[in-house]
Design a protein around this motif. Structure first.
Motif, PDB file in Angstrom:
ATOM      1  N   TRP A 124       9.999   3.213  -3.455  1.00 56.03           N
ATOM      2  CA  TRP A 124       9.448   4.080  -4.398  1.00 56.03           C
ATOM      3  C   TRP A 124       8.184   3.127  -5.242  1.00 56.03           C
ATOM      4  O   TRP A 124       7.267   3.843  -5.620  1.00 56.03           O
ATOM      5  N   LYS A 125       8.499   1.970  -5.052  1.00 53.65           N
ATOM      6  CA  LYS A 125       7.460   1.166  -5.860  1.00 53.65           C
ATOM      7  C   LYS A 125       6.041   1.180  -5.082  1.00 53.65           C
ATOM      8  O   LYS A 125       4.925   1.282  -5.798  1.00 53.65           O
ATOM      9  N   ASN A 126       6.244   1.237  -3.818  1.00 53.86           N
ATOM     10  CA  ASN A 126       5.095   1.427  -3.127  1.00 53.86           C
ATOM     11  C   ASN A 126       4.233   2.928  -3.289  1.00 53.86           C
ATOM     12  O   ASN A 126       3.102   3.060  -3.572  1.00 53.86           O
ATOM     13  N   SER A 127       5.111   3.696  -3.325  1.00 50.71           N
ATOM     14  CA  SER A 127       4.706   5.189  -3.686  1.00 50.71           C
ATOM     15  C   SER A 127       4.241   5.278  -5.016  1.00 50.71           C
ATOM     16  O   SER A 127       3.090   5.891  -5.166  1.00 50.71           O
ATOM     17  N   ALA A 128       4.742   4.738  -5.906  1.00 45.93           N
ATOM     18  CA  ALA A 128       4.238   4.742  -7.452  1.00 45.93           C
ATOM     19  C   ALA A 128       3.019   4.002  -7.684  1.00 45.93           C
ATOM     20  O   ALA A 128       1.886   4.521  -8.131  1.00 45.93           O
TER      21      ALA A 128
END
Length: 172
Positions: A124-128
């Motif tokens: 989710w960090k990459n997506s954020a």
């Protein structure tokens, strides 16, 4: 019967995920170009269908108000006597929306791929991060330019939507 005759629509759609529309020689470039082209088509179709809706509503009601009761914000300048003026306005707006949708998809796709390669994982960090940068890029191409409040709003929205989608992808 050939192999092409027996393929279903589902087969065609799933095979699109495996092969890029353009082969630019690198997976990152292929992903960015592919995402841009596909999303740009969606953006252009959205703009044209929205205009068709407004033309239909105006034709039925005889006024130039949108269904929410306010003045139309897009395409309000197309009410000309000649069809060429209207067509030019629709093409210009469809092109702008196609560019914005394509930009958002290309930036997001490229960044998620690059971050996955750099960090060695996709979470989710990459997506954020990718969503925030893609949202900021869309804000910069909008009507208000690079107004800081709009830029922050779009970045936060992009980060929230993309990280939520990433977190919920395993649920559904």
């Amino acid at each position: 019967m050939s192999r092409l005759d027996t393929r279903t629509l589902k087969d065609e759609l799933t095979s699109m995920d495996r092969r890029p529309l353009l082969d630019l020689g690198h997976p990152l470039l292929n992903r960015v170009a592919d995402s841009f082209i596909r999303a740009a088509g969606v953006g252009a179709a959205r703009a044209v269908s929205r205009e068709a809706y407004f033309v239909t509503v105006e034709g039925l009601s005889g006024d130039s108000l949108d269904p929410n009761g306010g003045k139309r914000s897009h395409f309000s300048s197309i009410r000309g006597d000649d069809g060429q003026k209207s067509l030019d306005a629709v093409v210009k707006t469809a092109g702008k929306e196609a560019f914005q949708w394509g930009l958002a998809a290309g930036v997001y796709s490229g960044l998620t791929y690059g971050l996955r390669e750099a960090r060695g994982c996709h979470d989710w960090k990459n997506s954020a991060i990718a969503g925030a940068i893609a949202g900021a890029a869309v804000a910069l191409t909008g009507d208000a330019g690079g107004h800081s409040d709009k830029l922050v709003h779009f970045a936060i929205t992009g980060a929230a939507l993309s990280s939520a989608a990433s977190l919920l992808s395993g649920v559904f």
